[in-house]
Enzyme design. Structure first.
Site, short mmCIF file in Angstrom:
data_model
loop_
_atom_site.label_atom_id
_atom_site.label_comp_id
_atom_site.label_asym_id
_atom_site.label_seq_id
_atom_site.Cartn_x
_atom_site.Cartn_y
_atom_site.Cartn_z
N ASP A 1 -4.03 3.94 2.70
CA ASP A 1 -5.46 3.70 2.87
C ASP A 1 -5.76 2.25 3.26
O ASP A 1 -6.93 1.84 3.33
CB ASP A 1 -6.25 4.11 1.61
N ASP B 1 -9.95 -16.50 -16.07
CA ASP B 1 -10.74 -16.90 -14.91
C ASP B 1 -11.94 -17.75 -15.33
O ASP B 1 -12.64 -17.41 -16.28
CB ASP B 1 -11.25 -15.63 -14.21
N ASP C 1 -5.66 -10.82 -15.18
CA ASP C 1 -6.78 -11.72 -15.01
C ASP C 1 -7.86 -11.31 -16.01
O ASP C 1 -8.19 -10.13 -16.11
CB ASP C 1 -7.32 -11.60 -13.57
N HIS D 1 -4.77 -17.37 -4.49
CA HIS D 1 -5.62 -16.52 -3.66
C HIS D 1 -6.91 -17.21 -3.22
O HIS D 1 -7.71 -16.60 -2.53
CB HIS D 1 -5.96 -15.25 -4.44
N ASP D 2 -7.13 -18.43 -3.64
CA ASP D 2 -8.37 -19.14 -3.31
C ASP D 2 -8.17 -20.26 -2.29
O ASP D 2 -9.13 -20.95 -1.96
CB ASP D 2 -8.98 -19.77 -4.58
N ASN E 1 -0.19 4.50 -0.23
CA ASN E 1 -0.76 5.78 0.23
C ASN E 1 -1.49 5.68 1.56
O ASN E 1 -2.24 6.58 1.94
CB ASN E 1 -1.68 6.37 -0.84
N ASP F 1 -1.86 -1.23 -3.90
CA ASP F 1 -2.18 -0.47 -5.10
C ASP F 1 -1.08 -0.58 -6.16
O ASP F 1 -0.04 -1.19 -5.93
CB ASP F 1 -2.46 1.00 -4.73
N ASP G 1 0.84 -1.19 0.00
CA ASP G 1 0.00 0.00 0.00
C ASP G 1 0.88 1.25 0.00
O ASP G 1 1.60 1.49 0.96
CB ASP G 1 -0.90 -0.04 1.25
N GLU H 1 -7.85 -21.02 -15.98
CA GLU H 1 -8.43 -21.70 -14.83
C GLU H 1 -9.59 -22.49 -15.41
O GLU H 1 -10.61 -21.91 -15.76
CB GLU H 1 -8.93 -20.70 -13.79
C1 GLC Z 1 -12.03 -17.92 -9.83
C2 GLC Z 1 -11.19 -17.02 -8.96
C3 GLC Z 1 -11.94 -16.76 -7.69
C4 GLC Z 1 -13.26 -16.11 -8.02
C5 GLC Z 1 -14.04 -16.91 -9.05
C6 GLC Z 1 -15.17 -16.12 -9.63
O1 GLC Z 1 -12.23 -19.16 -9.26
O2 GLC Z 1 -9.92 -17.57 -8.76
O3 GLC Z 1 -11.20 -15.98 -6.80
O4 GLC Z 1 -14.02 -15.97 -6.86
O5 GLC Z 1 -13.24 -17.31 -10.12
O6 GLC Z 1 -14.71 -15.16 -10.54
CA CA Z 2 -3.48 2.16 -1.24
#
Ligand code: GLC
Ligand code: CA
Length: 544
Positions: free
Chosen positions: A24, A198, A97, A315-316, A22, A28, A20, A247
């Protein structure tokens, strides 16, 4: 190797939690620019950025309300172009993405579509006559609940495989495809280096009267007819010669060959099968044998034609050093060696290179992920206690991976001077970039070393894969054969393990390349004993 990405290592950035600039509390674009030197030192070749498009953030950016703009919390288009330029100057490629299965319900197309049956945008989405008591079918969404949300005024419902705020686009409509393809070209014209696609295997659905037999997701997973859309996409990507990774749940390792060979739609796809769980709900772990079998099958099936994307975390999912390791430096390094030397293009998820672990959730207010929250409330409704519901809902939550990146041991791990949008893992005082940079034995420096070895030794990109000790529940060992021959042995368990190697291995002359621990065996013998989480890399000595 003909394609740059076959010899490359990628790094996944979750922008909201990276850095981050700035104060907040939200990572970013300027924060990413500031950390380019870190990425260069780590030695990666490209970064994949999770969505930063305009979004009401119901699913943290995976609900897009404007495909051609950046959400204000991350910066703006001018800053994005700056980032692109800064990366390219440093020889770092960027892939974005691409979320085209669905939009946000706040996207102008859906806002229009919702106005009524006659609206020209109605057909951009899937609408069917329905009432709450009489839905078009019983299909369930990934985030829980029906795939249909009723719009009472029009007597219809719209379709969504994720949250109700993420209506699925109607790919059958040529106008939709035209808009999407034009948008993709717009980004490619800007000079980005590729896309992570995605949820791409969901864009085609079965007829609404399709009957589900065993797999509840079958009606929208790699359904026949998707090929036409994939071919369109492939043609666009080919024009720009960019890298693509899909994915694509439901695309089996066998089918993945056609998806990813030299004539395939995409360059590679993420397999979504490796999280084979064992243990009781609430404290499950990865079953190494199950995991290993999945990986080995993908290695084998894509061994000659096609290409693998290699990853442990994203991230999932939770942190591997918790669900397969024992939260030590040593296990983090063993996991790194286990997968970074496989055949394919490795991705490292931010923090994984530090040995990050799961977050110790104390209350549900620490959770942001919508699917975790809805799971928690369902459990409460089933009369579970708050403590039990918290344990069950958070044990495999996506938020473990989404806590802020740990840069140093100052307040909030140096991620922000403000209040972070998601709490920092308290272990940041030990696990952080600044401390690990200084420590030659750190997880971070081990990752650097492995990345360099991968780059130096062409065999890791081009060589074949052969699994050893196939049915061993604790040991993941394999050979990589090319110009040279490498042997990787990892004990992915808390146990001291003995292993008898086959003659074809021990009769050769092996030299230790690296190990993840000073005490790990340096000499290869027929009978070997490994301490918990020992990891060894050997190279065969030529006879000359
Ligand atoms: C993919 C992403 C996930 C998102 C889902 C819906 O599985 O990795 O984070 O919630 O798609 O877009
Ligand atoms: Ca920020």
């Amino acid at each position: 190797m003909t394609n740059w990405w076959q010899n490359a290592v990628g790094y996944q950035i979750y922008p909201r939690s990276f850095y981050d600039s700035n104060g907040d509390g939200i990572g970013d674009i300027k924060g990413i620019i500031a950390k380019i030197p870190y990425l260069k030192e780590l030695g990666v070749d490209f970064i994949w950025l999770n969505p930063m498009y305009k979004s009401p953030n119901v699913d943290n950016g995976y609900d897009i309300s404007d495909y051609k703009d950046i959400a204000a919390e991350y910066g703006d288009m001018a800053q994005f172009k700056e980032l692109l330029e800064a990366c390219h100057k440093e020889n770092l490629k960027i892939i974005l993405d691409l979320v085209v299965n669905h939009t946000s319900d706040q996207h102008p197309w859906f806002v229009e579509a919702k106005k009524g049956k006659e609206n020209p945008y109605r057909n951009y989405y899937h609408w069917q006559n329905a009432t709450p008591a009489n839905l078009p079918n019983n299909w369930q969404s990934f985030f829980g609940g029906s795939t249909w949300t009723v719009d009472e005024p029009s007597g219809q419902a719209y379709f969504h495989v994720f949250a109700p705020e993420q209506p699925d686009l109607n790919w059958k409509n040529e106008a939709v495809r035209t808009e999407i393809y034009q948008m993709i070209r717009w980004w490619l014209e800007l000079g980005i280096d590729g896309f992570r696609l995605d949820a791409i295997s969901h864009i085609q659905k079965e007829p609404w009267n399709f009957k589900i037999k065993d797999n509840p997701w079958a009606p929208f997973m790699n359904v026949a007819g998707i090929d036409n859309y994939m071919k369109d996409l492939q043609q666009i990507f080919n024009e720009y010669n960019v890298m693509t990774v899909g994915e694509a749940s439901g695309v089996s390792s066998k089918k993945a060959v056609n998806w990813t060979d030299s004539e395939g739609y995409l360059d590679m796809i993420f397999e979504l099968e490796h999280n084979v769980r064992k243990g009781v709900a609430g404290s499950e772990r990865i079953d190494l044998l199950g995991f290993k079998k999945v990986i080995a099958r993908w290695q084998k099936d894509l061994g000659k034609k096609g290409w693998n994307a290699l990853y442990l975390e994203n991230h999932d999912n939770p942190r591997f050093n918790t669900i397969l390791g024992n939260e030590t430096k040593k296990s983090a390094k063993a996991l790194a060696m286990m997968y970074l030397l496989l055949r394919g293009t490795p991705f490292i998820y931010q923090g994984q290179e530090l040995g990050a672990t799961n977050y110790p959730f104390q209350t549900i207010s620490e959770v942001d992920a919508k699917d975790t929250l809805s799971f928690y409330h369902r459990l409460l409704a089933e009369n579970k206690s708050e403590a039990e519901a918290l344990q069950l809902a958070t044990s495999w939550s996506r938020d473990h991976a989404r806590t802020p990146m740990q840069w140093d041991d100052s307040k909030n791990a140096g991620f922000t001077t403000g209040t972070p949008w998601l709490k920092v893992n308290p272990n940041y005082v030990k696990i952080n970039v600044a401390a690990e940079k200084e420590d030659p034995d750190s997880v971070l420096n081990f990752y650097r070393q492995l990345i360099q070895i991968r780059r130096q030794e062409e065999t890791f990109a081009t060589g074949t894969f052969e699994l050893l000790a196939q049915n061993d529940p604790d040991i993941f060992a394999y050979l990589r054969k090319g110009e040279k021959q490498f042997l990787i042995i990892t004990n992915i368990s808390q146990k001291t393990r003995k292993l008898t190697l086959p003659k074809k291995i021990w009769q050769k002359n092996w030299q230790s390349y690296i190990t993840n621990d000073k005490t790990a065996p340096k000499k290869l013998t027929k009978e070997m004993t490994f301490a918990p989480y020992d990891a060894l890399l050997f190279v065969e000595q030529s006879n000359s």
